[in-house]
Design a protein around this motif. Sequence first.
Motif, PDB file in Angstrom:
ATOM      1  N   ARG A 143      38.753  23.376  68.848  1.00 43.39           N
ATOM      2  CA  ARG A 143      37.836  23.500  67.911  1.00 43.39           C
ATOM      3  C   ARG A 143      36.994  24.650  68.063  1.00 43.39           C
ATOM      4  N   THR A 144      36.686  24.708  69.241  1.00 45.45           N
ATOM      5  CA  THR A 144      35.258  25.438  69.505  1.00 45.45           C
ATOM      6  C   THR A 144      35.885  26.653  70.687  1.00 45.45           C
ATOM      7  N   ALA A 264      44.938  30.470  66.661  1.00 42.55           N
ATOM      8  CA  ALA A 264      44.034  29.616  66.003  1.00 42.55           C
ATOM      9  C   ALA A 264      44.548  28.708  64.815  1.00 42.55           C
ATOM     10  N   SER A 268      44.492  24.740  66.066  1.00 47.44           N
ATOM     11  CA  SER A 268      43.316  24.443  65.819  1.00 47.44           C
ATOM     12  C   SER A 268      42.872  23.874  64.828  1.00 47.44           C
ATOM     13  N   TYR A 274      37.336  28.297  64.876  1.00 50.79           N
ATOM     14  CA  TYR A 274      37.902  28.559  66.236  1.00 50.79           C
ATOM     15  C   TYR A 274      38.135  30.101  66.612  1.00 50.79           C
ATOM     16  N   ASP A 278      36.269  32.164  69.373  1.00 53.92           N
ATOM     17  CA  ASP A 278      37.162  32.876  70.281  1.00 53.92           C
ATOM     18  C   ASP A 278      36.829  34.195  70.568  1.00 53.92           C
TER      19      ASP A 278
END
Length: 297
Positions: A143-144, A264, A268, A274, A278
């Motif tokens: 997610r992050t 992503a 994600s 995300y 990124d």
Amino acid sequence: MISIVIPVHNRKDYTQQCLACLSIQTYRDFQIIVVDDGSTDGTTEMIHREFTDVIVLKGDGNLWWTEATNWGIRYAQQHQNSRKTNFVLTLNDDTRVDTNYLQTMLDAYQTYQPCLVGSVSVDSDKPDKLEYAGYAGSEFELRTAGGRHVAADYGFSYQELSRQVAFVESQSLPGRGTLIPMAVFDKVGLFDSKRFVHYMADIEFSIRARKAGYRLIVNASSVVYEFVSATGIQVEKGVSLKQFIDGFTSVKSPTNLRVRYNFAMAHSNSKLLYFAFDIGRICAGFLLRKIGVMRHT
């Protein structure tokens, strides 16, 4: 039977050294499939002359890592002995391994199956310098864009890693020395050569395998000695601003924006969030490295 798939392009000396290591393995039930994607430096001729048992598939220079690897896997699938347990080992040519490497990989599979078995990577010039020992994170990492490389937990020392643990369970695996049961390809498909032409196809594939129920094990005794200077664009080294920006569009770059976006979207839950995290992390890392250089000059 282990089918070792090695994509190559114009790195004859590295390829020669890699094949020499594999030719003296203690475990003998394997075949080597080299996919020579348009080399012009005599790589194929060298292989035919010095390693007569090696299978060479010839590309035209447009396969890149992912489709070249898929070519080798398809060949292995078509020629496998169904009475045996079959594996594919993905390996890069800019590596060397010890004589018991294949045996350690199989031993790990027997211990931890069902799984994919990855290798510890160390610097070939500094064998105690741990380059890779797994990736730590969680579903939330998708997610992050957070998480960390496990090597940091052992002070980037292979001696310390091998002293403390027999294996590390990872969230993803690179293609630089990963043993994959053939059945995994039947379950999740091959590497995605449309969305991940050269970089991140290995990571994306391993995540698909993990989601399908396979453990991702990095075996501490399975060591790949990596020629660090030969591993493509070194985004953590002293690149210029222009080189950094060019990396966002280069097929040869791990920071290619299209590749990061595709990853992503594929894996994600937060997708665009995300992707933003990124790219922000990549840019922040570049700026911090530049600031560090300025402080030391």
